[in-house]
Design a protein around this motif. Structure first.
Motif, PDB file in Angstrom:
ATOM      1  N   THR A   1       5.162 -37.328  42.408  1.00  0.00           N
ATOM      2  CA  THR A   1       5.351 -36.605  41.082  1.00  0.00           C
ATOM      3  C   THR A   1       5.978 -35.423  41.242  1.00  0.00           C
ATOM      4  OG1 THR A   1       3.123 -35.256  41.278  1.00  0.00           O
ATOM      5  CG2 THR A   1       3.031 -37.517  40.481  1.00  0.00           C
ATOM      6  N   PRO A   2       6.205 -34.163  40.582  1.00  0.00           N
ATOM      7  CA  PRO A   2       6.866 -33.011  40.874  1.00  0.00           C
ATOM      8  C   PRO A   2       5.984 -32.127  41.811  1.00  0.00           C
ATOM      9  CG  PRO A   2       7.325 -33.556  38.492  1.00  0.00           C
ATOM     10  CD  PRO A   2       6.309 -34.537  39.212  1.00  0.00           C
ATOM     11  N   ASP A   3       4.654 -32.419  41.790  1.00  0.00           N
ATOM     12  CA  ASP A   3       3.734 -31.683  42.558  1.00  0.00           C
ATOM     13  C   ASP A   3       3.270 -32.415  43.917  1.00  0.00           C
ATOM     14  OD1 ASP A   3       3.514 -29.629  40.630  1.00  0.00           O
ATOM     15  OD2 ASP A   3       2.407 -31.153  39.461  1.00  0.00           O
TER      16      ASP A   3
ATOM     17  N   GLU B   1      -3.473 -29.944  49.651  1.00  0.00           N
ATOM     18  CA  GLU B   1      -3.945 -28.943  50.853  1.00  0.00           C
ATOM     19  C   GLU B   1      -5.445 -29.171  50.823  1.00  0.00           C
ATOM     20  OE1 GLU B   1      -3.398 -24.912  49.577  1.00  0.00           O
ATOM     21  OE2 GLU B   1      -1.142 -25.153  50.095  1.00  0.00           O
ATOM     22  N   GLU B   2      -5.659 -30.654  50.978  1.00  0.00           N
ATOM     23  CA  GLU B   2      -7.014 -31.238  51.115  1.00  0.00           C
ATOM     24  C   GLU B   2      -7.940 -31.051  49.950  1.00  0.00           C
ATOM     25  OE1 GLU B   2      -8.584 -29.525  54.660  1.00  0.00           O
ATOM     26  OE2 GLU B   2      -7.230 -30.609  56.156  1.00  0.00           O
ATOM     27  N   GLU B   3      -7.477 -30.652  48.807  1.00  0.00           N
ATOM     28  CA  GLU B   3      -8.273 -30.586  47.674  1.00  0.00           C
ATOM     29  C   GLU B   3      -7.776 -31.396  46.487  1.00  0.00           C
ATOM     30  OE1 GLU B   3      -8.137 -26.860  45.984  1.00  0.00           O
ATOM     31  OE2 GLU B   3      -9.073 -25.705  47.550  1.00  0.00           O
ATOM     32  N   THR B   4      -8.644 -32.166  45.857  1.00  0.00           N
ATOM     33  CA  THR B   4      -8.319 -33.357  45.171  1.00  0.00           C
ATOM     34  C   THR B   4      -8.117 -32.787  43.514  1.00  0.00           C
ATOM     35  OG1 THR B   4      -9.314 -34.999  45.970  1.00  0.00           O
ATOM     36  CG2 THR B   4      -9.019 -35.471  44.002  1.00  0.00           C
ATOM     37  N   ASP B   5      -6.947 -33.185  43.023  1.00  0.00           N
ATOM     38  CA  ASP B   5      -6.732 -32.585  41.772  1.00  0.00           C
ATOM     39  C   ASP B   5      -6.057 -33.765  40.484  1.00  0.00           C
ATOM     40  OD1 ASP B   5      -6.273 -30.851  39.574  1.00  0.00           O
ATOM     41  OD2 ASP B   5      -4.530 -29.883  40.204  1.00  0.00           O
TER      42      ASP B   5
END
Length: 278
Positions: A228-230, A252-256
């Motif tokens: 994805t773009p991110d 950065e080790e965070e789920t989104d």
């Protein structure tokens, strides 16, 4: 090529083709025709047109005439007699203690036959009932068992949407409907939510099925790894109507979780190097 005209005998009924001959026929006219059941009166649903001979069932029956005022009066009288016949049949069903539900009664136009439509859970021995009815009406009697969908079509009513039943207003034929269609459209699989008043799956599940299938073929399935773009992620849900996909990202080790139009996604091949546009 052969000239035909389409006749419908019941509201929202199936259209049958007949040979109009040299008779001048217009859509909406009442017509007297010869059928396998005898002489019948129907309404012109499809005006005269030329079709390939392979599209019609041979032999093609002939249109006898455009209905006269006398024919229309006779048809109205038959409708009144059907009401009386319905009550008489109900009484005889009760006398014979038969487990059947009478749905409708129909006189043929020439009064040579009366057809009684009924529903039942299983086979019904109605031989004695037929004898009684034949003795009363002095004509041929036919008892025809129908299904619950046909019952709903004959009786009519309002569907869960609040509108008159499709089958009773414009559907000429019933098309197969499956639970897979409800799944494809992300509908609740609760039977009370996707069933019509007949107890079967709603016919309207079929209406948009082809569109859903076409859209689904253009989208990556759930579980596909995409770029994805991110960043990279995995598809966890798709919205067919909006043509978007919800992607689980690890940033950065965070789920989104984010929604992306399908055009912004690239499929990641297993080796992690090759990418494929949707």
């Amino acid at each position: 090529m052969i000239k035909v005209v389409g006749i419908r005998f019941k509201r929202a009924g199936k259209v049958y083709y007949f040979n109009p001959g040299d008779i001048d026929i217009q859509i909406g006219q009442k017509i007297i025709v010869e059928t396998v059941r005898g002489i019948e009166m129907g309404e012109v649903a499809v005006g005269p047109k030329m079709v390939d001979e392979n599209e019609v069932v041979a032999p093609l029956k002939q249109v006898i005439r455009v209905a006269t005022p006398g024919d229309c009066d006779h048809d109205r009288q038959n409708k009144e007699k059907e009401k009386d016949a319905f009550q008489i049949c109900l009484q005889k069903i009760e006398e014979h203690n038969l487990e059947m539900k009478l749905v409708d009664v129909e006189y043929t136009f020439d009064n040579k036959k009366i057809i009684f439509y009924f529903t039942a859970d299983g086979r019904v021995d109605f031989r004695e009932l037929v004898k009684d009815l034949a003795a009363i009406f002095k004509t041929r009697i036919e008892l025809r068992q129908i299904g619950v969908r046909d019952e709903a079509k004959m009786l009519g009513g309002l569907g869960p949407c609040g509108r008159p039943l499709c089958c009773a207003t414009f559907l000429g034929d019933f098309e197969p409907v499956s639970i897979k269609m409800a799944k494809e459209q992300n509908l609740s699989l609760n039977p009370t939510k996707i069933s019509g008043i007949c107890g079967r799956l709603m016919c309207c599940l079929k209406y948009e099925e082809e569109i859903y299938e076409d859209i689904r073929r253009e989208m990556f399935p759930i579980g596909t790894k995409v770029k994805t773009p991110d960043g990279e992620g995995i598809i966890v849900d798709i919205n067919l109507l909006r043509q978007t996909a919800r992607v689980k990202l690890v940033l950065e080790e965070e789920t989104d979780f984010k929604d992306y139009p399908v055009g912004q996604l690239q499929k990641i091949i297993d080796n992690g190097t090759e990418k494929q546009d949707l």
